[in-house]
Design an enzyme around this catalytic site. Structure first.
Site, short mmCIF file in Angstrom:
data_model
loop_
_atom_site.label_atom_id
_atom_site.label_comp_id
_atom_site.label_asym_id
_atom_site.label_seq_id
_atom_site.Cartn_x
_atom_site.Cartn_y
_atom_site.Cartn_z
N CYS A 27 0.83 -1.21 0.00
CA CYS A 27 0.00 0.00 0.00
C CYS A 27 0.87 1.26 0.00
O CYS A 27 1.52 1.56 -0.99
CB CYS A 27 -0.97 -0.03 1.17
SG CYS A 27 -2.37 1.12 0.97
N HIS A 47 -3.62 -5.41 1.41
CA HIS A 47 -3.42 -5.71 2.82
C HIS A 47 -3.88 -7.14 3.09
O HIS A 47 -4.81 -7.63 2.46
CB HIS A 47 -4.22 -4.76 3.71
CG HIS A 47 -3.73 -3.35 3.69
ND1 HIS A 47 -2.56 -2.97 4.30
CD2 HIS A 47 -4.24 -2.23 3.11
CE1 HIS A 47 -2.37 -1.67 4.12
NE2 HIS A 47 -3.37 -1.19 3.41
#
Length: 494
Positions: free
Chosen positions: A335, A439
């Site tokens: 991310c 994630h």
């Protein structure tokens, strides 16, 4: 509806843990129970099936209760991106960044969302288990409170007050907190729970008797210090601890993994499977700490990528990563960490503060532009060739995306993963760097094993973080059944 609220004398007193444990106790008895936290401040979050964002702790509590996570379990989530400001998530979706004083003025709207969500949960479940935030005795935050007694008074629910004896001063914490509440709020507190006790309970009994006599309120339980209890952290980054069973560097060779403890690190629960894996030596590296040699460097998510990128450089990480790669080490960016690996990060809308651009680490050929609309999606997928093993299906990876960035560039023509059939991230030409927005990259046992082998580990033990979470929740519920007056809890709810 039957509602019970757990408030704490301090942050990290054990509120999240007690609520999770009670949810599992109720679930084991076949009861319909739901967790609820009116207002949470945390950088660990989760994506719900209804496409919103809630605190990670509430997602774990939902798992404990055996229910599907919903945005209504945490209607107000504050995600700090500076020392005085935060992104405000209202019923799962961002309404923008607010400074602390501005949020104080916004509280009436936040309160409306809180009680709307609470009403929805009351209509769907039999019992509501509410978690407070911080301490109810924060005098400067009492006006317009929706996180602690302000909620309890309006919802007209009983309160249990929990304190951490391991920090010391437990009786002062409980009595002092009670003394700073109004008379009606004091009446609302129906009992105390003392958390993380070590030693002979007989030596504590005199203090418990005094506490009950002085306050007129019962001690509902003294919970033991549960060594090795591993539950997803609400926000705080776990401290580094020596590995309980270190593997030698020869033979069953352990893998050394390091992660920079960014000032605005987010969703560090991504790394729990690595931190707990018996063959992995995992370490967070903090401010001004020396950067040790490692096999794998992971750049984590961040709530302020530009600021944390500058911090990385100030700590010497840029040169350390380049040296690490020259000697054959592996790098993963997740991310915000992925965005750091690119050529540049642009923030034309001031999503993270000022409207500006930042030079990336330049290890992959792409750039990222932050957009007002946040991506919030649960994902399933596979690793891209040559990482993906044969015979493993489309659910090889299971995770979620939470980001404002849109990345474009040549490197993305060689994705690291395919999520729901769509390419994501990048893998470098030499195969040493992986970048992805996903994630939960390590949550699947097969994905974890594959990535560890890619990083250089001969995996001899499979590890499933999902099984560990279930085992820990059961252990927690067993502890509450043994050390908490469960019938008194039911009496409060009834």
């Amino acid at each position: 509806m039957p509602t019970l609220m757990v408030q704490g004398c301090t942050s990290d007193a054990g509120k999240s843990t007690l609520v999770a444990g009670l949810c599992r106790v109720f679930k084991r008895r076949g009861l319909s129970v739901v967790p609820f936290k009116p207002q949470n401040m945390a950088l660990n979050s989760a994506v719900t099936p209804d496409g919103g964002e809630i605190g990670r702790a509430q997602a774990l509590q939902a798992q404990a209760a055996g229910v599907i996570p919903s945005v209504h379990m945490n209607p107000v989530l504050l995600k700090p991106n500076t020392d005085t400001g935060a992104q405000v998530i209202l019923q799962g979706h961002s309404i923008g960044n607010l400074e602390a004083l501005d949020y104080h003025s916004y509280k009436p709207k936040a309160a409306a969302a809180v009680f709307d969500s609470y009403a929805r949960l009351c209509a769907e479940y039999t019992y509501v288990m509410v978690e407070g935030a911080g301490s109810p005795a924060e005098i400067n935050l009492r006006e317009g409170d929706i996180a602690n007694m302000g909620f309890a008074e309006r919802a007209d629910c009983p309160v249990i007050l929990i304190a951490d004896i391991d920090k010391g001063g437990v009786f002062a914490h409980l009595v002092g907190t009670l003394a700073l509440l109004s008379e009606t709020e004091q009446t609302r507190v129906k009992g105390f729970v003392i958390n993380r006790f070590r030693g002979d309970i007989g030596l504590l009994q005199g203090g418990l008797d005094w506490l009950e006599a002085y306050t007129g309120k019962p001690v509902l339980g003294v919970l033991p210090y549960l060594h090795g209890l591993h539950l997803d952290a609400e926000d705080a980054v776990p401290e580094n601890t020596p590995h309980p069973q270190p593997f030698p560097r020869k033979g069953g060779r352990e893998l050394r993994v390091i992660v920079p403890r960014l000032p605005h690190i987010s969703n560090h629960t991504d790394f729990e499977p690595l931190r707990l894996h018996p063959q992995v030596d995992f370490q967070y590296v903090g401010h001004l700490e020396s950067i040790p040699a490692a096999d794998l460097v992971i750049l984590p998510g961040s709530k302020n990528v530009g600021f944390d990128l500058a911090w990385l450089r100030s700590q010497g990480w840029e040169a350390a990563i380049q040296r690490h790669l020259r000697y054959g080490g592996k790098v993963i960016g997740v991310c915000g960490g992925m965005q750091m690996l690119g050529q540049a990060l642009h923030d034309p809308h001031g999503i993270e503060g000022e409207s500006t651009s930042h030079q990336g680490l330049g290890l992959l050929d792409f750039e990222t532009t932050l957009q007002p609309e946040k991506q919030l999606t649960n994902r399933r997928g596979i690793l891209a060739p040559p990482l993906q093993k044969e015979g493993l299906g489309e659910d090889f990876l299971q995770g979620y995306e939470i980001h404002c960035g849109i990345s474009t560039g040549k490197a993305l023509a060689f994705p690291a993963v395919y999520l729901d059939g769509q390419p994501d991230g990048a893998i470098s030409a030499d195969g040493q760097i992986i970048a992805t927005y996903l994630h939960g990259l390590f949550d699947s046992p097969d994905a974890l094993q594959t990535l560890l082998e890619w990083a250089g580990l001969t995996v001899t033990q499979t590890f499933d973080i999902n099984t560990v979470r279930e085992q820990q929740l059961e252990r927690l519920a067993d502890t509450l059944e043994s050390h908490l007056a469960i019938q008194a809890v039911f009496d409060l709810l009834d």
